[in-house]
Motif scaffolding. Structure first.
Motif, PDB file in Angstrom:
ATOM      1  N   GLU A 100       0.839  -1.191   0.000  1.00 45.06           N
ATOM      2  CA  GLU A 100       0.000   0.000   0.000  1.00 45.06           C
ATOM      3  C   GLU A 100       0.878   1.247   0.000  1.00 45.06           C
ATOM      4  N   PRO A 101       0.484   2.284  -0.734  1.00 47.30           N
ATOM      5  CA  PRO A 101       1.255   3.532  -0.703  1.00 47.30           C
ATOM      6  C   PRO A 101       1.112   4.229   0.641  1.00 47.30           C
ATOM      7  N   GLU A 102       2.049   5.085   0.958  1.00 49.25           N
ATOM      8  CA  GLU A 102       1.979   5.845   2.206  1.00 49.25           C
ATOM      9  C   GLU A 102       0.709   6.697   2.201  1.00 49.25           C
ATOM     10  N   PRO A 103      -0.119   6.620   3.250  1.00 53.04           N
ATOM     11  CA  PRO A 103      -1.383   7.369   3.257  1.00 53.04           C
ATOM     12  C   PRO A 103      -1.159   8.875   3.327  1.00 53.04           C
ATOM     13  N   VAL A 104      -2.048   9.633   2.681  1.00 54.46           N
ATOM     14  CA  VAL A 104      -1.939  11.093   2.689  1.00 54.46           C
ATOM     15  C   VAL A 104      -3.275  11.786   2.949  1.00 54.46           C
ATOM     16  N   LYS A 105      -4.400  11.086   2.811  1.00 56.19           N
ATOM     17  CA  LYS A 105      -5.700  11.754   2.929  1.00 56.19           C
ATOM     18  C   LYS A 105      -5.909  12.380   4.301  1.00 56.19           C
ATOM     19  N   HIS A 106      -5.329  11.783   5.334  1.00 59.81           N
ATOM     20  CA  HIS A 106      -5.509  12.301   6.687  1.00 59.81           C
ATOM     21  C   HIS A 106      -4.768  13.624   6.912  1.00 59.81           C
ATOM     22  N   LEU A 107      -3.939  14.034   5.950  1.00 65.82           N
ATOM     23  CA  LEU A 107      -3.215  15.302   6.083  1.00 65.82           C
ATOM     24  C   LEU A 107      -4.104  16.504   5.781  1.00 65.82           C
ATOM     25  N   ALA A 108      -5.277  16.286   5.249  1.00 61.91           N
ATOM     26  CA  ALA A 108      -6.192  17.385   4.922  1.00 61.91           C
ATOM     27  C   ALA A 108      -6.464  18.222   6.168  1.00 61.91           C
ATOM     28  N   GLY A 109      -6.416  19.540   6.004  1.00 61.88           N
ATOM     29  CA  GLY A 109      -6.677  20.440   7.121  1.00 61.88           C
ATOM     30  C   GLY A 109      -5.454  20.767   7.948  1.00 61.88           C
ATOM     31  N   ARG A 110      -4.302  20.178   7.626  1.00 61.04           N
ATOM     32  CA  ARG A 110      -3.055  20.472   8.344  1.00 61.04           C
ATOM     33  C   ARG A 110      -2.109  21.248   7.436  1.00 61.04           C
ATOM     34  N   ARG A 111      -1.242  22.038   8.045  1.00 64.99           N
ATOM     35  CA  ARG A 111      -0.133  22.637   7.315  1.00 64.99           C
ATOM     36  C   ARG A 111       0.999  21.621   7.301  1.00 64.99           C
ATOM     37  N   VAL A 112       1.508  21.313   6.121  1.00 66.14           N
ATOM     38  CA  VAL A 112       2.519  20.269   5.975  1.00 66.14           C
ATOM     39  C   VAL A 112       3.742  20.845   5.256  1.00 66.14           C
ATOM     40  N   LEU A 113       4.889  20.733   5.892  1.00 70.26           N
ATOM     41  CA  LEU A 113       6.152  21.177   5.305  1.00 70.26           C
ATOM     42  C   LEU A 113       7.129  20.004   5.317  1.00 70.26           C
ATOM     43  N   ILE A 114       7.690  19.707   4.149  1.00 67.13           N
ATOM     44  CA  ILE A 114       8.699  18.664   4.005  1.00 67.13           C
ATOM     45  C   ILE A 114      10.011  19.331   3.605  1.00 67.13           C
ATOM     46  N   VAL A 115      11.098  18.950   4.264  1.00 68.60           N
ATOM     47  CA  VAL A 115      12.420  19.502   3.983  1.00 68.60           C
ATOM     48  C   VAL A 115      13.364  18.342   3.707  1.00 68.60           C
ATOM     49  N   HIS A 116      14.099  18.423   2.583  1.00 72.66           N
ATOM     50  CA  HIS A 116      14.971  17.296   2.237  1.00 72.66           C
ATOM     51  C   HIS A 116      16.232  17.806   1.540  1.00 72.66           C
ATOM     52  N   GLY A 117      17.380  17.284   1.944  1.00 74.25           N
ATOM     53  CA  GLY A 117      18.638  17.604   1.285  1.00 74.25           C
ATOM     54  C   GLY A 117      18.759  16.861  -0.031  1.00 74.25           C
ATOM     55  N   TYR A 159       9.492  13.859  -2.634  1.00 74.35           N
ATOM     56  CA  TYR A 159       8.846  14.688  -3.660  1.00 74.35           C
ATOM     57  C   TYR A 159       7.577  14.002  -4.167  1.00 74.35           C
ATOM     58  N   ARG A 160       7.656  12.703  -4.418  1.00 77.08           N
ATOM     59  CA  ARG A 160       6.474  11.982  -4.902  1.00 77.08           C
ATOM     60  C   ARG A 160       5.364  11.996  -3.859  1.00 77.08           C
ATOM     61  N   LEU A 161       5.737  11.829  -2.592  1.00 69.83           N
ATOM     62  CA  LEU A 161       4.712  11.886  -1.548  1.00 69.83           C
ATOM     63  C   LEU A 161       4.096  13.277  -1.479  1.00 69.83           C
ATOM     64  N   ALA A 162       4.928  14.314  -1.599  1.00 65.76           N
ATOM     65  CA  ALA A 162       4.404  15.681  -1.563  1.00 65.76           C
ATOM     66  C   ALA A 162       3.439  15.927  -2.719  1.00 65.76           C
ATOM     67  N   GLU A 163       3.734  15.371  -3.883  1.00 63.13           N
ATOM     68  CA  GLU A 163       2.819  15.490  -5.024  1.00 63.13           C
ATOM     69  C   GLU A 163       1.462  14.894  -4.693  1.00 63.13           C
ATOM     70  N   ARG A 164       1.466  13.714  -4.103  1.00 61.30           N
ATOM     71  CA  ARG A 164       0.209  13.063  -3.736  1.00 61.30           C
ATOM     72  C   ARG A 164      -0.498  13.815  -2.623  1.00 61.30           C
ATOM     73  N   ALA A 165       0.264  14.274  -1.625  1.00 59.59           N
ATOM     74  CA  ALA A 165      -0.333  14.983  -0.498  1.00 59.59           C
ATOM     75  C   ALA A 165      -0.971  16.295  -0.943  1.00 59.59           C
ATOM     76  N   LYS A 166      -0.345  16.960  -1.918  1.00 55.60           N
ATOM     77  CA  LYS A 166      -0.856  18.241  -2.393  1.00 55.60           C
ATOM     78  C   LYS A 166      -2.256  18.099  -2.983  1.00 55.60           C
ATOM     79  N   LYS A 167      -2.566  16.933  -3.551  1.00 50.06           N
ATOM     80  CA  LYS A 167      -3.888  16.703  -4.116  1.00 50.06           C
ATOM     81  C   LYS A 167      -4.949  16.593  -3.019  1.00 50.06           C
ATOM     82  N   ALA A 168      -4.549  16.084  -1.855  1.00 49.24           N
ATOM     83  CA  ALA A 168      -5.482  15.964  -0.736  1.00 49.24           C
ATOM     84  C   ALA A 168      -5.487  17.194   0.142  1.00 49.24           C
ATOM     85  N   ASN A 169      -4.410  17.968   0.082  1.00 53.00           N
ATOM     86  CA  ASN A 169      -4.252  19.104   0.993  1.00 53.00           C
ATOM     87  C   ASN A 169      -3.390  20.162   0.308  1.00 53.00           C
ATOM     88  N   ARG A 170      -3.994  21.245  -0.103  1.00 56.65           N
ATOM     89  CA  ARG A 170      -3.241  22.283  -0.810  1.00 56.65           C
ATOM     90  C   ARG A 170      -2.211  22.960   0.092  1.00 56.65           C
TER      91      ARG A 170
END
Length: 252
Positions: free
Chosen positions: A144-161, A173-184
């Motif tokens: 199963e892919p890493e879940p992202v729908k539960h991130l809706a309504g939260r501010r989410v910041l990812i930082v990566h070197g 980056y791929r997770l952020a792409e998916r998360a952005k669809k559930a949570n702008r």
């Protein structure tokens, strides 16, 4: 005689990291989630806790006037394991914050394995924001892919070197792409030429984290780079470079 497995120790909150001059009442809480291993039932080392304390102190100093309390979570085990143990510990820690402090907003801040635990634990009702640094994420071999729908309504910041040799920045980056669809309200900063520990641009990363925490927990205005990252459409908002001198710009 068959040996019986010892029960796991309980998760714990480390002592609140506060600084001189801090507001007397707690108005928001950061839960720091340390790095770990993919599979291990051993108890976490004291080093995994201690290595997070300087970062905890920098966040506490930045938020002292706002009533910020910072706790480093002590996991039951040092591994993610089959049951995503650190994510469960993060949710327990959020419950403990509610018990101790009442209805205050919580920001989950994690690094490496802790970055994944922060993203997983964000569905807790007390959690308003997530900062995931160099998160260790599945490489697509899991069923199963890493879940992202539960991130809706939260501010989410990812930082990566970009030079992280331990956790793949392309996966975040791929997770952020998916998360952005559930949570702008999702953005991602790339720290060019930095590795997993984000040491090369430590001051800028700390300033970015402090700005995000204060803005997300206490409604402080975000610095321009953070505000622009949240406002930018994907993919630009998911590949924002961490500006050189970001830490200095925040101190002016």
């Amino acid at each position: 005689m068959a040996q019986r497995a010892l029960p796991l120790p309980a998760a714990r909150l480390g002592r609140a990291v506060l600084t001189a001059g801090a507001a007397p009442e707690v108005s928001g809480v950061v839960l720091l989630l340390p790095d770990g291993e993919s599979d291990s039932r051993r108890r976490p080392s004291a080093l995994s806790y201690a290595v997070r304390l300087p970062f905890a102190r920098s966040l506490a100093r930045a938020g002292q006037e706002d009533g910020l309390a910072v706790h480093v979570v002590r996991y039951r085990t040092r591994g993610w394991n089959a049951d995503a143990d650190p994510a469960a510990d993060a949710r327990w820690a959020a419950d403990e914050v509610v018990r101790r402090y009442g209805d205050v907003p919580v920001c989950l801040v994690g690094h490496g394995m802790g970055g994944r635990a922060a993203l997983r634990g964000a569905g807790h009702t007390a959690v308003s924001s997530v900062l995931s640094m160099a998160p260790w994420l599945p490489d697509g071999t899991e069923p199963e892919p890493e879940p992202v729908k539960h991130l809706a309504g939260r501010r989410v910041l990812i930082v990566h070197g970009t030079n992280d040799a331990r956790t793949d920045p392309e996966l975040s980056y791929r997770l952020a792409e998916r998360a952005k669809k559930a949570n702008r309200d999702t953005c991602r900063f790339e720290v060019h030429s930095d590795g997993h520990a984000l040491r090369q641009h430590r001051a800028e990363v700390a300033a970015l984290a402090s700005d995000f925490v204060r803005g997300s927990l206490f409604g402080r205005p975000y610095a321009r780079p953070v505000a622009d990252a949240f406002a930018a459409p994907p993919p630009l908002g998911l590949r924002m470079p961490l500006a050189a001198g970001f830490g200095r710009s925040l101190r002016h």
